[in-house]
Design a protein around this motif. Structure first.
Motif, PDB file in Angstrom:
ATOM      1  N   ASP A 121      -7.125  17.183   7.859  1.00  0.00           N
ATOM      2  CA  ASP A 121      -6.057  16.431   7.199  1.00  0.00           C
ATOM      3  C   ASP A 121      -6.677  15.482   6.174  1.00  0.00           C
ATOM      4  OD1 ASP A 121      -4.286  17.635   8.946  1.00  0.00           O
ATOM      5  OD2 ASP A 121      -3.877  15.820  10.113  1.00  0.00           O
ATOM      6  N   GLY A 122      -5.875  15.112   5.179  1.00  0.00           N
ATOM      7  CA  GLY A 122      -6.311  14.130   4.196  1.00  0.00           C
ATOM      8  C   GLY A 122      -5.270  13.054   4.004  1.00  0.00           C
ATOM      9  N   LEU A 123      -5.713  11.850   3.668  1.00  0.00           N
ATOM     10  CA  LEU A 123      -4.806  10.734   3.413  1.00  0.00           C
ATOM     11  C   LEU A 123      -5.299   9.955   2.209  1.00  0.00           C
ATOM     12  CD1 LEU A 123      -2.284   9.186   4.560  1.00  0.00           C
ATOM     13  CD2 LEU A 123      -3.935   7.615   5.621  1.00  0.00           C
ATOM     14  N   GLY A 124      -4.421   9.840   1.201  1.00  0.00           N
ATOM     15  CA  GLY A 124      -4.709   9.001   0.052  1.00  0.00           C
ATOM     16  C   GLY A 124      -4.083   7.642   0.224  1.00  0.00           C
ATOM     17  N   PRO A 170       2.770  21.453  -8.367  1.00  0.00           N
ATOM     18  CA  PRO A 170       2.833  20.346  -9.335  1.00  0.00           C
ATOM     19  C   PRO A 170       2.733  18.973  -8.695  1.00  0.00           C
ATOM     20  CG  PRO A 170       4.983  21.410  -9.088  1.00  0.00           C
ATOM     21  CD  PRO A 170       3.992  22.278  -8.384  1.00  0.00           C
ATOM     22  N   ALA A 171       3.016  18.894  -7.391  1.00  0.00           N
ATOM     23  CA  ALA A 171       2.897  17.618  -6.682  1.00  0.00           C
ATOM     24  C   ALA A 171       1.468  17.362  -6.219  1.00  0.00           C
ATOM     25  CB  ALA A 171       3.843  17.588  -5.483  1.00  0.00           C
ATOM     26  N   ARG A 172       0.608  18.357  -6.420  1.00  0.00           N
ATOM     27  CA  ARG A 172      -0.782  18.235  -5.956  1.00  0.00           C
ATOM     28  C   ARG A 172      -1.755  18.605  -7.069  1.00  0.00           C
ATOM     29  NH1 ARG A 172      -1.884  19.974   0.230  1.00  0.00           N
ATOM     30  NH2 ARG A 172      -0.027  19.079   1.198  1.00  0.00           N
ATOM     31  N   MET A 173      -1.762  17.769  -8.083  1.00  0.00           N
ATOM     32  CA  MET A 173      -2.685  17.993  -9.198  1.00  0.00           C
ATOM     33  C   MET A 173      -3.917  17.101  -9.096  1.00  0.00           C
ATOM     34  SD  MET A 173      -1.259  20.442 -10.660  1.00  0.00           S
ATOM     35  CE  MET A 173      -2.432  20.572 -12.005  1.00  0.00           C
ATOM     36  N   GLY A 174      -4.101  16.484  -7.944  1.00  0.00           N
ATOM     37  CA  GLY A 174      -5.255  15.627  -7.729  1.00  0.00           C
ATOM     38  C   GLY A 174      -4.829  14.291  -7.165  1.00  0.00           C
ATOM     39  N   PHE A 175      -5.815  13.447  -6.953  1.00  0.00           N
ATOM     40  CA  PHE A 175      -5.593  12.072  -6.499  1.00  0.00           C
ATOM     41  C   PHE A 175      -6.442  11.192  -7.398  1.00  0.00           C
ATOM     42  CE2 PHE A 175      -6.911   8.420  -3.874  1.00  0.00           C
ATOM     43  CZ  PHE A 175      -5.675   7.938  -3.479  1.00  0.00           C
ATOM     44  N   GLY A 176      -5.788  10.592  -8.405  1.00  0.00           N
ATOM     45  CA  GLY A 176      -6.565   9.851  -9.395  1.00  0.00           C
ATOM     46  C   GLY A 176      -7.586  10.771 -10.053  1.00  0.00           C
ATOM     47  N   ALA A 177      -8.828  10.306 -10.131  1.00  0.00           N
ATOM     48  CA  ALA A 177      -9.894  11.095 -10.753  1.00  0.00           C
ATOM     49  C   ALA A 177     -10.389  12.233  -9.864  1.00  0.00           C
ATOM     50  CB  ALA A 177     -11.068  10.186 -11.126  1.00  0.00           C
ATOM     51  N   ARG A 231     -13.925  -1.429  -6.194  1.00  0.00           N
ATOM     52  CA  ARG A 231     -13.414  -1.662  -7.546  1.00  0.00           C
ATOM     53  C   ARG A 231     -11.906  -1.806  -7.504  1.00  0.00           C
ATOM     54  NH1 ARG A 231     -11.422   1.545 -11.737  1.00  0.00           N
ATOM     55  NH2 ARG A 231     -11.999   0.910 -13.863  1.00  0.00           N
ATOM     56  N   ARG A 232     -11.412  -2.887  -8.059  1.00  0.00           N
ATOM     57  CA  ARG A 232      -9.970  -3.132  -8.092  1.00  0.00           C
ATOM     58  C   ARG A 232      -9.270  -2.021  -8.869  1.00  0.00           C
ATOM     59  NH1 ARG A 232      -6.892  -7.508  -6.929  1.00  0.00           N
ATOM     60  NH2 ARG A 232      -4.875  -7.708  -8.002  1.00  0.00           N
ATOM     61  N   GLY A 233      -8.180  -1.537  -8.331  1.00  0.00           N
ATOM     62  CA  GLY A 233      -7.428  -0.477  -8.993  1.00  0.00           C
ATOM     63  C   GLY A 233      -7.805   0.916  -8.539  1.00  0.00           C
ATOM     64  N   ASN A 234      -8.901   1.039  -7.785  1.00  0.00           N
ATOM     65  CA  ASN A 234      -9.270   2.330  -7.229  1.00  0.00           C
ATOM     66  C   ASN A 234      -8.373   2.680  -6.052  1.00  0.00           C
ATOM     67  OD1 ASN A 234     -11.328   2.744  -9.047  1.00  0.00           O
ATOM     68  ND2 ASN A 234     -12.978   2.710  -7.552  1.00  0.00           N
ATOM     69  N   GLY A 235      -8.354   3.951  -5.711  1.00  0.00           N
ATOM     70  CA  GLY A 235      -7.721   4.420  -4.495  1.00  0.00           C
ATOM     71  C   GLY A 235      -8.761   5.044  -3.590  1.00  0.00           C
ATOM     72  N   VAL A 236      -8.372   5.321  -2.363  1.00  0.00           N
ATOM     73  CA  VAL A 236      -9.278   5.932  -1.381  1.00  0.00           C
ATOM     74  C   VAL A 236      -8.611   7.187  -0.830  1.00  0.00           C
ATOM     75  CG1 VAL A 236     -10.319   5.683   0.902  1.00  0.00           C
ATOM     76  CG2 VAL A 236     -10.442   3.801  -0.730  1.00  0.00           C
ATOM     77  N   TYR A 237      -9.372   8.267  -0.796  1.00  0.00           N
ATOM     78  CA  TYR A 237      -8.903   9.498  -0.150  1.00  0.00           C
ATOM     79  C   TYR A 237      -9.828   9.791   1.019  1.00  0.00           C
ATOM     80  CZ  TYR A 237      -6.567  13.963   0.398  1.00  0.00           C
ATOM     81  OH  TYR A 237      -5.806  15.003   0.896  1.00  0.00           O
ATOM     82  N   VAL A 238      -9.256   9.842   2.228  1.00  0.00           N
ATOM     83  CA  VAL A 238     -10.027  10.100   3.444  1.00  0.00           C
ATOM     84  C   VAL A 238      -9.730  11.519   3.907  1.00  0.00           C
ATOM     85  CG1 VAL A 238     -10.457   9.399   5.821  1.00  0.00           C
ATOM     86  CG2 VAL A 238      -9.958   7.657   4.089  1.00  0.00           C
ATOM     87  N   PHE A 239     -10.785  12.311   4.105  1.00  0.00           N
ATOM     88  CA  PHE A 239     -10.665  13.692   4.562  1.00  0.00           C
ATOM     89  C   PHE A 239     -11.375  13.804   5.906  1.00  0.00           C
ATOM     90  CE2 PHE A 239     -12.020  18.258   4.372  1.00  0.00           C
ATOM     91  CZ  PHE A 239     -10.748  18.823   4.337  1.00  0.00           C
ATOM     92  N   GLU A 252       0.829  -1.186   0.000  1.00  0.00           N
ATOM     93  CA  GLU A 252       0.000   0.000   0.000  1.00  0.00           C
ATOM     94  C   GLU A 252       0.875   1.252   0.000  1.00  0.00           C
ATOM     95  OE1 GLU A 252      -2.559  -0.329   3.344  1.00  0.00           O
ATOM     96  OE2 GLU A 252      -3.513  -2.159   2.638  1.00  0.00           O
ATOM     97  N   LYS A 253       0.395   2.287  -0.655  1.00  0.00           N
ATOM     98  CA  LYS A 253       1.088   3.556  -0.707  1.00  0.00           C
ATOM     99  C   LYS A 253       0.196   4.625  -0.078  1.00  0.00           C
ATOM    100  CE  LYS A 253       3.020   6.914  -3.978  1.00  0.00           C
ATOM    101  NZ  LYS A 253       3.236   7.216  -5.407  1.00  0.00           N
ATOM    102  N   TYR A 254       0.782   5.464   0.755  1.00  0.00           N
ATOM    103  CA  TYR A 254       0.028   6.499   1.459  1.00  0.00           C
ATOM    104  C   TYR A 254       0.532   7.883   1.046  1.00  0.00           C
ATOM    105  CZ  TYR A 254      -1.426   2.704   4.555  1.00  0.00           C
ATOM    106  OH  TYR A 254      -1.938   1.534   5.065  1.00  0.00           O
ATOM    107  N   ILE A 255      -0.391   8.791   0.844  1.00  0.00           N
ATOM    108  CA  ILE A 255      -0.072  10.180   0.533  1.00  0.00           C
ATOM    109  C   ILE A 255      -0.812  11.044   1.550  1.00  0.00           C
ATOM    110  CG2 ILE A 255      -0.182  12.025  -1.180  1.00  0.00           C
ATOM    111  CD1 ILE A 255      -0.394   9.759  -3.316  1.00  0.00           C
ATOM    112  N   LYS A 256      -0.038  11.673   2.455  1.00  0.00           N
ATOM    113  CA  LYS A 256      -0.669  12.458   3.520  1.00  0.00           C
ATOM    114  C   LYS A 256      -0.586  13.947   3.205  1.00  0.00           C
ATOM    115  CE  LYS A 256      -0.022  11.336   7.896  1.00  0.00           C
ATOM    116  NZ  LYS A 256       0.570  11.215   9.269  1.00  0.00           N
ATOM    117  N   HIS A 257      -1.710  14.620   3.416  1.00  0.00           N
ATOM    118  CA  HIS A 257      -1.777  16.073   3.262  1.00  0.00           C
ATOM    119  C   HIS A 257      -2.259  16.671   4.580  1.00  0.00           C
ATOM    120  CE1 HIS A 257      -2.591  15.066  -1.202  1.00  0.00           C
ATOM    121  NE2 HIS A 257      -1.319  15.403  -1.066  1.00  0.00           N
ATOM    122  N   LYS A 258      -1.359  17.310   5.309  1.00  0.00           N
ATOM    123  CA  LYS A 258      -1.749  17.968   6.548  1.00  0.00           C
ATOM    124  C   LYS A 258      -2.571  19.218   6.246  1.00  0.00           C
ATOM    125  CE  LYS A 258      -0.708  17.063  10.177  1.00  0.00           C
ATOM    126  NZ  LYS A 258      -1.475  16.259  11.166  1.00  0.00           N
TER     127      LYS A 258
END
Length: 239
Positions: free
Chosen positions: A210-213, A35-42, A185-193, A3-9
């Motif tokens: 805070d948010g976590l992808g 440029p590092a924050r152009m979205g999270f997937g869709a 759905r397989r291949g989806n990600g989750v963003y929790v805010f 799993e890969k995590y992307i945290k946004h404080k």
């Protein structure tokens, strides 16, 4: 599966205070560009807006974007060139499929208190559709220590729907309560805010706003460290 995590404080978000509008941008938007924050997937935009009493956004255009508004406090008045005129408040969820193009405006309906809401943009999986509008009211009791589905890709499923293989849930969790979310759905990600409170996901502690992808997970466990409200968004990572 790794799993890969992307945290946004919360404090790392873009911020602009226009007087009538105080807004925070999790992802690049308007004058905030990272440029590092152009979205999270869709998931392209997650704006946390506070609009002063009686103020608002004038009529402006959008196209080929799924636009979701979730009021948190106060009353938000909506008008568009499709003939819709409505007021949404906490407990409501509004969606517009901008498609070939739509004009809309939003303002604080109240003259004595601010309105707070999230505006979220999701990139659609179908372009140039006929513009559409929908809103629903949800019983907040349906999210007490569980995840209440408020959006999906299926008009026959729970909540409003959009042109994308996405699912949104709201949860209102008591201190020390834990739950598990299984991806749909397989291949989806989750963003929790985190709307309010404090939670933990794995080794990651999250505070209010805070948010976590999470990428490449099949399920995630969420624990409330104190009473907490969360928005969970499952979206495709490739589209």
């Amino acid at each position: 599966m790794i799993e890969k995590y992307i945290k946004h404080k919360s404090e790392s978000r873009g911020h602009a205070n226009h007087g009538w509008l105080d807004t925070y941008h999790t992802f690049s938007f308007a004058n905030y560009y990272n440029p590092a924050r152009m979205g999270f997937g869709a998931l392209r935009v997650l704006n946390d807006d506070t609009v002063e009493a009686g103020k608002g956004f004038g009529m402006h255009p959008h196209d080929n974007m799924e636009i979701i508004s979730i009021p948190l406090e106060g009353d938000l008045e909506h008008k568009d060139n499709m003939g819709n005129a409505s007021v949404i408040k906490s407990g409501d969820v509004q969606v517009m499929s901008a498609g070939t193009g739509v004009l809309h405006g939003e303002k604080n309906k109240n003259s004595h208190a601010p309105v707070k809401f999230l505006q979220i943009w999701v990139v659609p999986n179908k372009r140039n559709v006929a513009p559409r509008y929908d809103q629903m009211t949800f019983d907040k009791k349906g999210r007490e220590n569980k995840l209440q589905q408020i959006l999906s890709h299926d008009p026959d499923d729970e909540g409003v729907w959009i042109y994308q293989d996405a699912w949104f849930h709201l949860g209102d969790l008591d201190k020390d309560f834990s739950l598990t979310y299984s991806l749909k759905r397989r291949g989806n990600g989750v963003y929790v805010f985190v709307l309010t409170g404090k939670i933990s996901i794995g080794n990651h502690a999250l505070d209010s706003r805070d948010g976590l992808g999470i990428i490449d997970a099949e399920e995630i466990e969420i624990k409330a460290n104190i009473d907490a409200e969360i928005l969970l968004m499952e979206v495709p990572m490739s589209f």
